[in-house]
Write a protein that holds these residues in place. Structure first.
Motif, PDB file in Angstrom:
ATOM      1  N   UNK A  44      33.742  81.308  55.901  1.00  4.55           N
ATOM      2  CA  UNK A  44      34.675  80.593  56.777  1.00  4.55           C
ATOM      3  C   UNK A  44      34.583  81.089  58.216  1.00  4.55           C
ATOM      4  N   UNK A  45      34.138  82.326  58.403  1.00  7.14           N
ATOM      5  CA  UNK A  45      34.069  82.912  59.734  1.00  7.14           C
ATOM      6  C   UNK A  45      32.832  82.485  60.516  1.00  7.14           C
ATOM      7  N   UNK A  46      31.950  81.710  59.898  1.00  2.51           N
ATOM      8  CA  UNK A  46      30.737  81.276  60.577  1.00  2.51           C
ATOM      9  C   UNK A  46      30.456  79.825  60.235  1.00  2.51           C
ATOM     10  N   UNK A  47      29.560  79.205  60.997  1.00  2.00           N
ATOM     11  CA  UNK A  47      29.240  77.805  60.730  1.00  2.00           C
ATOM     12  C   UNK A  47      28.534  77.657  59.384  1.00  2.00           C
ATOM     13  N   UNK A  48      27.569  78.521  59.128  1.00  2.00           N
ATOM     14  CA  UNK A  48      26.877  78.536  57.847  1.00  2.00           C
ATOM     15  C   UNK A  48      26.140  79.864  57.736  1.00  2.00           C
ATOM     16  N   UNK A  49      25.722  80.209  56.532  1.00  2.00           N
ATOM     17  CA  UNK A  49      25.059  81.495  56.323  1.00  2.00           C
ATOM     18  C   UNK A  49      24.155  81.417  55.107  1.00  2.00           C
ATOM     19  N   UNK A  50      23.086  82.225  55.128  1.00  2.00           N
ATOM     20  CA  UNK A  50      22.213  82.351  53.973  1.00  2.00           C
ATOM     21  C   UNK A  50      22.782  83.389  53.018  1.00  2.00           C
ATOM     22  N   UNK A  51      22.243  83.430  51.810  1.00  2.00           N
ATOM     23  CA  UNK A  51      22.672  84.444  50.852  1.00  2.00           C
ATOM     24  C   UNK A  51      22.404  85.841  51.391  1.00  2.00           C
ATOM     25  N   UNK A  52      21.280  86.008  52.092  1.00  2.00           N
ATOM     26  CA  UNK A  52      20.963  87.320  52.673  1.00  2.00           C
ATOM     27  C   UNK A  52      22.002  87.716  53.706  1.00  2.00           C
ATOM     28  N   UNK A  53      22.402  86.773  54.548  1.00  2.00           N
ATOM     29  CA  UNK A  53      23.400  87.075  55.584  1.00  2.00           C
ATOM     30  C   UNK A  53      24.758  87.402  54.962  1.00  2.00           C
ATOM     31  N   UNK A  54      25.127  86.651  53.928  1.00  2.00           N
ATOM     32  CA  UNK A  54      26.400  86.936  53.254  1.00  2.00           C
ATOM     33  C   UNK A  54      26.364  88.310  52.607  1.00  2.00           C
TER      34      UNK A  54
ATOM     35  N   UNK B 295      24.708  77.923  53.398  1.00  2.00           N
ATOM     36  CA  UNK B 295      25.964  77.454  52.814  1.00  2.00           C
ATOM     37  C   UNK B 295      27.059  77.484  53.879  1.00  2.00           C
ATOM     38  N   UNK B 296      28.029  76.595  53.698  1.00  2.00           N
ATOM     39  CA  UNK B 296      29.163  76.563  54.631  1.00  2.00           C
ATOM     40  C   UNK B 296      30.469  76.370  53.869  1.00  2.00           C
TER      41      UNK B 296
ATOM     42  N   UNK C   9      41.273  72.603  56.566  1.00  2.00           N
ATOM     43  CA  UNK C   9      41.570  73.976  56.147  1.00  2.00           C
ATOM     44  C   UNK C   9      41.157  75.027  57.175  1.00  2.00           C
ATOM     45  N   UNK C  10      40.527  74.593  58.255  1.00  2.00           N
ATOM     46  CA  UNK C  10      40.269  75.485  59.380  1.00  2.00           C
ATOM     47  C   UNK C  10      41.379  75.389  60.424  1.00  2.00           C
ATOM     48  N   UNK C  11      42.350  74.512  60.198  1.00  2.00           N
ATOM     49  CA  UNK C  11      43.410  74.319  61.167  1.00  2.00           C
ATOM     50  C   UNK C  11      43.039  73.392  62.305  1.00  2.00           C
ATOM     51  N   UNK C  12      41.914  72.702  62.187  1.00  2.00           N
ATOM     52  CA  UNK C  12      41.504  71.760  63.230  1.00  2.00           C
ATOM     53  C   UNK C  12      42.271  70.449  63.048  1.00  2.00           C
ATOM     54  N   UNK C  13      42.959  70.036  64.092  1.00  2.00           N
ATOM     55  CA  UNK C  13      43.770  68.821  64.029  1.00  2.00           C
ATOM     56  C   UNK C  13      42.866  67.600  64.001  1.00  2.00           C
ATOM     57  N   UNK C  14      43.064  66.738  63.019  1.00  2.00           N
ATOM     58  CA  UNK C  14      42.242  65.539  62.892  1.00  2.00           C
ATOM     59  C   UNK C  14      43.072  64.267  63.044  1.00  2.00           C
ATOM     60  N   UNK C  15      44.364  64.411  63.271  1.00  2.00           N
ATOM     61  CA  UNK C  15      45.193  63.236  63.479  1.00  2.00           C
ATOM     62  C   UNK C  15      46.630  63.624  63.784  1.00  2.00           C
ATOM     63  N   UNK C  16      47.348  62.725  64.445  1.00  2.00           N
ATOM     64  CA  UNK C  16      48.761  62.971  64.757  1.00  2.00           C
ATOM     65  C   UNK C  16      49.491  61.641  64.811  1.00  2.00           C
TER      66      UNK C  16
ATOM     67  N   UNK D  93      42.622  87.150  56.709  1.00  2.00           N
ATOM     68  CA  UNK D  93      42.555  85.916  57.507  1.00  2.00           C
ATOM     69  C   UNK D  93      42.985  86.163  58.927  1.00  2.00           C
ATOM     70  N   UNK D  94      42.357  85.451  59.841  1.00  2.00           N
ATOM     71  CA  UNK D  94      42.685  85.604  61.250  1.00  2.00           C
ATOM     72  C   UNK D  94      43.946  84.826  61.599  1.00  2.00           C
ATOM     73  N   UNK D  95      44.787  85.402  62.463  1.00  2.00           N
ATOM     74  CA  UNK D  95      46.029  84.752  62.818  1.00  2.00           C
ATOM     75  C   UNK D  95      45.954  83.926  64.085  1.00  2.00           C
ATOM     76  N   UNK D  96      44.746  83.853  64.683  1.00  2.00           N
ATOM     77  CA  UNK D  96      44.638  83.091  65.912  1.00  2.00           C
ATOM     78  C   UNK D  96      43.576  82.020  65.792  1.00  2.00           C
ATOM     79  N   UNK D  97      43.379  81.314  66.847  1.00  2.00           N
ATOM     80  CA  UNK D  97      42.509  80.143  66.810  1.00  2.00           C
ATOM     81  C   UNK D  97      41.070  80.534  66.514  1.00  2.00           C
ATOM     82  N   UNK D  98      40.458  79.780  65.574  1.00  2.00           N
ATOM     83  CA  UNK D  98      39.071  80.053  65.229  1.00  2.00           C
ATOM     84  C   UNK D  98      38.133  79.201  66.071  1.00  2.00           C
ATOM     85  N   UNK D  99      38.665  78.223  66.763  1.00  2.00           N
ATOM     86  CA  UNK D  99      37.790  77.316  67.494  1.00  2.00           C
ATOM     87  C   UNK D  99      37.444  77.874  68.862  1.00  2.00           C
TER      88      UNK D  99
END
Length: 392
Positions: free
Chosen positions: A25-35, A79-80, A105-112, A386-392
């Protein structure tokens, strides 16, 4: 981080799953080696955990870029985290509107969506307007109600832990309303109810003017001003959920009521509602002397109340929102008052989120709940909280 061994194997699997999920969740995507490198877990453990998360719908393999296989041979699998695997709602129930934010689930607003509501609207009708706003937003976004993982709701009033409004004078029929229970009938996920000023404080800490400080007071200036505060980055509700109710200070020997403060005649302002107060503010901007005097009294009262709270909590920052954010000359008197009494006066600034602060804070509370579910295993936090501030 060293490998986690021993104890309950099923508990160990859940902890490893939470660690891997957070790393993804902390990155855009990662390989098994990176994880493997980031988590410190073994390669076989990571492979097993990732496959389990794929089956659960929380992780997906990212498709290789076109042409990558021909240029470099078979590329490493990447994987992401599937932020679209669930959704969250942040809801504001106000005197004149209900507003809803929809996020992944990343907290990104997609509608209002928002609906106007009369201040005299009774509780049942207000809740029906809210349900209508939610239904319309979900329809527009193409999101199924069953996809919701948590709903955060922010409302005026003193709110108990079970979502009951213990005291709510701003909305008709609100005192004693089991708001959490009533709204839970419309959702299959948890419904979290919070005071509106508290929610706004959380929002400013997440995405607004207080992202760089953990000791902050947010002032929501309305008919009866309230405040939300964070101490060490944690929301301070108080013993009975009434922390920050500075609008009640006139009951402690300061008998001048808002009706008298904002009056432009010799009689108290009646009815005392947002429209009437807005008219006083407009008259003041146009140069009406009695209206200007009323606004000055309002500002001075607010300044004294905020100063009392600042003396008690010693915050690093005071954020001013609500009506006061739109008033000329509110910051300088507040700075002067705090400088008179505070050993180290806090910084004072206006809200960056404006009208969106309350709903945004409600959304953050829903996100906090989901993060706790994803990253906390039987009362113990994972090594990657989990981080308490904006991930974007």
């Amino acid at each position: 981080m060293g490998r986690l061994t021993g104890g309950d194997p099923s508990l160990l699997r859940r902890i490893n799953s939470a660690v891997v999920l957070h790393a993804l969740r902390a990155t855009d995507c990662a390989t098994l080696t990176e994880i493997t490198r980031v988590t410190g877990l073994s390669r076989p453990t990571v492979e097993g955990v990732v496959e389990g998360l794929i089956e659960a719908g929380l992780v997906v393999e990212k498709a290789a870029e076109e042409g990558a296989a021909r240029r470099q041979g078979r590329p490493a699998r990447r994987f992401r985290f599937r932020a679209e695997a669930g959704h969250l709602l942040g809801v504001e129930v106000g005197a004149r509107r209900v507003a809803v934010l929809l996020a992944d689930l990343d907290g990104r607003v997609i509608g209002s969506h928002a609906k106007d509501v009369a201040e005299t609207t009774e509780a049942d009708e207000r809740l029906e307007r809210l349900r209508g706003a939610v239904a319309e937003l979900l329809r527009r976004a193409g999101v199924a109600r069953g996809s919701l993982r948590a709903v955060g709701v922010a409302t005026p009033g003193i709110v108990e832990a079970d979502g009951t409004v213990r005291l709510g004078t701003a909305l008709p029929g609100w005192t004693g309303l089991r708001l959490g229970e009533r709204l839970s009938r419309s959702f299959k996920c948890p419904v979290l109810v919070e005071n509106d000023a508290n929610a706004a404080a959380v929002a400013e800490h997440w995405k607004g003017a207080a992202t760089e400080t953990d000791d902050v007071v947010y002032v929501l200036a309305g008919l009866s001003p309230g405040a939300g505060s964070l101490i060490g980055g944690r929301l301070h509700r108080g013993y009975g959920g009434a922390a920050g109710e500075i609008g009640a200070l006139h009951l402690l020997g300061r008998e001048v009521t808002p009706e008298t403060l904002l009056s432009t005649t010799d009689e108290p302002l009646h009815p005392l509602d947002e429209q009437a107060v807005a008219e006083v503010f407009a008259q003041a901007r146009e140069g009406d002397q009695r209206a200007r005097a009323a606004v000055d009294r309002f500002i001075q009262r607010l300044v004294h109340d905020v100063a009392a709270l600042a003396l008690a909590l010693d915050p690093e920052l005071v954020v001013v929102g609500g009506w006061a954010a739109g008033l000329d000359g509110v910051l300088d008197p507040l700075r002067r008052e705090l400088a008179r009494y505070c050993l180290r006066p806090p910084r004072v600034t206006l809200s960056r989120l404006g009208d969106a602060a309350v709903a945004t804070g409600a959304l953050r509370l829903a996100l906090d709940h989901v993060e706790e579910q994803l990253f906390t295993v039987e009362g113990r936090a994972t090594p990657f909280p989990p981080r308490g501030r904006d991930r974007s």
